[in-house]
Design a protein around this motif. Structure first.
Motif, PDB file in Angstrom:
ATOM      1  N   ALA A   1     -52.975  -9.183 -49.128  1.00  0.00           N
ATOM      2  CA  ALA A   1     -53.128  -7.840 -48.538  1.00  0.00           C
ATOM      3  C   ALA A   1     -51.783  -7.114 -48.456  1.00  0.00           C
ATOM      4  CB  ALA A   1     -53.760  -7.939 -47.151  1.00  0.00           C
ATOM      5  N   ARG A   2     -50.736  -7.855 -48.057  1.00  0.00           N
ATOM      6  CA  ARG A   2     -49.404  -7.259 -47.959  1.00  0.00           C
ATOM      7  C   ARG A   2     -48.910  -6.863 -49.352  1.00  0.00           C
ATOM      8  NH1 ARG A   2     -46.733  -4.355 -45.749  1.00  0.00           N
ATOM      9  NH2 ARG A   2     -44.477  -4.424 -45.592  1.00  0.00           N
ATOM     10  N   ALA A   3     -49.157  -7.721 -50.337  1.00  0.00           N
ATOM     11  CA  ALA A   3     -48.759  -7.406 -51.711  1.00  0.00           C
ATOM     12  C   ALA A   3     -49.432  -6.119 -52.161  1.00  0.00           C
ATOM     13  CB  ALA A   3     -49.122  -8.566 -52.640  1.00  0.00           C
ATOM     14  N   GLY A   4     -50.697  -5.941 -51.755  1.00  0.00           N
ATOM     15  CA  GLY A   4     -51.398  -4.709 -52.087  1.00  0.00           C
ATOM     16  C   GLY A   4     -50.690  -3.503 -51.487  1.00  0.00           C
ATOM     17  N   GLN A   5     -50.251  -3.626 -50.237  1.00  0.00           N
ATOM     18  CA  GLN A   5     -49.525  -2.523 -49.598  1.00  0.00           C
ATOM     19  C   GLN A   5     -48.217  -2.234 -50.333  1.00  0.00           C
ATOM     20  OE1 GLN A   5     -49.661  -4.429 -45.665  1.00  0.00           O
ATOM     21  NE2 GLN A   5     -50.414  -2.494 -44.851  1.00  0.00           N
ATOM     22  N   ILE A   6     -47.520  -3.308 -50.737  1.00  0.00           N
ATOM     23  CA  ILE A   6     -46.238  -3.131 -51.424  1.00  0.00           C
ATOM     24  C   ILE A   6     -46.431  -2.408 -52.761  1.00  0.00           C
ATOM     25  CG2 ILE A   6     -44.347  -4.382 -52.573  1.00  0.00           C
ATOM     26  CD1 ILE A   6     -44.663  -6.518 -50.355  1.00  0.00           C
ATOM     27  N   VAL A   7     -47.419  -2.857 -53.521  1.00  0.00           N
ATOM     28  CA  VAL A   7     -47.696  -2.207 -54.802  1.00  0.00           C
ATOM     29  C   VAL A   7     -48.084  -0.747 -54.568  1.00  0.00           C
ATOM     30  CG1 VAL A   7     -49.213  -2.174 -56.818  1.00  0.00           C
ATOM     31  CG2 VAL A   7     -48.341  -4.342 -55.951  1.00  0.00           C
ATOM     32  N   ASN A   8     -48.862  -0.538 -53.520  1.00  0.00           N
ATOM     33  CA  ASN A   8     -49.299   0.819 -53.200  1.00  0.00           C
ATOM     34  C   ASN A   8     -48.105   1.723 -52.885  1.00  0.00           C
ATOM     35  OD1 ASN A   8     -50.945   3.016 -52.494  1.00  0.00           O
ATOM     36  ND2 ASN A   8     -50.867   2.404 -50.343  1.00  0.00           N
ATOM     37  N   ASN A   9     -47.094   1.147 -52.218  1.00  0.00           N
ATOM     38  CA  ASN A   9     -45.926   1.952 -51.871  1.00  0.00           C
ATOM     39  C   ASN A   9     -45.177   2.441 -53.099  1.00  0.00           C
ATOM     40  OD1 ASN A   9     -46.431   1.763 -49.190  1.00  0.00           O
ATOM     41  ND2 ASN A   9     -45.017   0.054 -48.833  1.00  0.00           N
TER      42      ASN A   9
END
Lengths: 218, 227
Positions: free
Chosen positions: A169-177
């Motif tokens: 989930a955190r990786a998803g946020q990072i990619v999203n950023n």
């Protein structure tokens, strides 16, 4: 702005490994603590029953997110600087132990009373009763709901993202950023979770059906 | 370990906690009510609907039950807004919780509906009730009564899970706690207090659902036994 590309997808897939690792830690820890909790819940000693019951009520009555904050910020301030993985693993262990303890209590109680009586007649001690008679039967009852609960564990590891542990989930946020395509990215993240959880759900259902096969359906 | 607990900020901040608890109650009561309606409709569709409808509902239930609520919330809040549908954090939170609650309620209610004996429906047919009438008057209430314990624990779980909506800064108890925490730096104390409030809330919800059950189910009230 960077275009979403295969590297991002690969990054998400590698981050999913941490989700798997955290799930395994939580499950192993939860099982290790949960079994004594379950045994305490069916113990003849009232004090042990109350302690285990109180623990379960406490954990099941508070959100996992708050538990995670307590282990991460709380213990950090108390002087233990915990890595996010340790804090998340600890919170998930406490959480899984309460639920597994309650599930397994039900499974132990589902073993017919006569099995206890028969093993009493054979002169087995309490430990022998558990080891040779009750637990082997309880385990067979316990497998489907336990596999089902593993789905909850995998999903709940997503909360570890809140304390900065880089899992799926955190990786998803990072990619999203960096790409700012939240809809596609979080759908991919959801798809990866689904790919991990759905087989477990199917397995749980299959095992349950097989366990009930002997029983006549109305 | 020389840590001194300091709860003195409570003197000043307790209205914030109270307000947070009230916001959580509003958020979750709305989500539970709507989620229950969605779930019941889907359960009826799953049992009595045509094949395409049954497959569609099954797909919805599996999709939601096998993905984390956190990601569902992100998809509703960040995902939909990037596609042009701007929703407030609170609206997104309610939508995500209702969609989530609906899927779990569908599974529970499906079990309840399937537990109503076939002869009940046959009797309703003989009385000349239409399909809709027999579902409304014959099937639903006993179905709800039979799965009521499972439903109410799912409702309590949803109330606890609503803490996750703090991650999109929807206004509720955990978000309030995060604010107080960054004001006072007493994170451990703040989260202990919030944990206690959530414990009290889950107790309150359990009692409330028990009371509601007694009001709705006459059999339970008069005989004190489950169906």
């Amino acid at each position: 702005m960077i275009q979403l590309n295969a590297h991002h997808i690969w990054y998400l897939v590698t981050a999913a490994q941490w989700t798997v690792l955290l799930s395994l830690i939580a499950f192993a820890g939860g099982a290790l603590v949960g079994l004594p909790i379950a045994l305490m819940r069916v113990s003849p000693s009232q004090a042990l029953r109350i302690v285990a019951g109180g623990y379960i009520q406490l954990i099941q009555g508070t959100p996992l997110l708050i538990l995670l904050f307590l282990t991460y910020f709380g213990l950090g301030i108390l002087g233990y600087k915990l890595a996010p993985l340790v804090a998340a693993g600890l919170a998930l262990t406490l959480y899984a132990a309460a639920f597994l303890g309650e599930i397994w209590r039900g499974c132990i109680e589902a073993v017919p009373r006569t099995q206890w009586e028969a093993s009493d007649c054979l002169g087995l001690g309490r430990f022998q009763q558990y080891a040779y008679v009750i637990l082997p039967q309880a385990v067979r009852i316990a497998i489907p709901p336990t596999v089902g609960f593993m789905v909850q564990i995998v999903k709940n590891t997503s909360l570890a993202s809140v304390v900065g542990f880089v899992e799926l989930a955190r990786a998803g946020q990072i990619v999203n950023n960096s790409t700012f395509e939240p809809f596609i990215i979080f759908c991919i993240v959801a798809a990866i979770y689904f790919a991990m959880c759905y087989p477990l759900s199917l397995a749980s259902r299959f095992l349950e059906r097989r366990a009930n096969a002997g029983r006549a359906s109305h | 370990m020389l840590y001194k607990f300091d709860f003195s900020f409570l003197l000043e901040k307790w209205p914030a906690f109270l307000n947070g608890a009230w916001l959580t109650i509003q958020l979750t009561v709305l989500s539970i009510a709507l989620g229950f309606v969605v779930g019941t409709l889907c359960a009826v569709a799953r049992v009595y609907g045509g094949r395409p409808l049954r497959l569609l509902v099954g797909f919805y239930v599996e999709l939601i039950r096998n993905t984390p609520l956190l990601v569902q919330i992100f998809i509703v809040y960040f995902g939909l807004s990037s596609m042009g549908l701007k929703l407030s954090a609170e609206t997104s939170a309610v939508i995500a919780l209702v969609v989530n609650m609906g899927a779990y309620t569908t599974e529970i209610m499906r079990a309840g509906i399937q537990s109503v004996h076939r002869t009940q429906l046959e009797a309703a047919d003989c009385l000349g009730l239409t399909r809709l009438q027999s579902i409304l008057h014959v099937v639903l209430l006993p179905a709800i009564e039979r799965v009521y314990p499972a439903l109410s624990s799912q409702f309590v779980l949803l109330m606890l899970a609503s803490s996750i909506t703090s991650q999109i800064s929807a206004e509720e108890l955990t978000a309030v706690a995060n604010n107080v925490q960054s004001d006072t730096y007493r994170s451990f104390e703040v989260y202990i207090i919030v944990a206690v409030i959530y414990l009290a809330l889950s107790l309150l919800y359990r009692l409330a659902f028990k009371a509601i059950g007694l009001v709705i189910f006459e059999r339970r009230r008069r005989l004190g036994t489950a169906l």
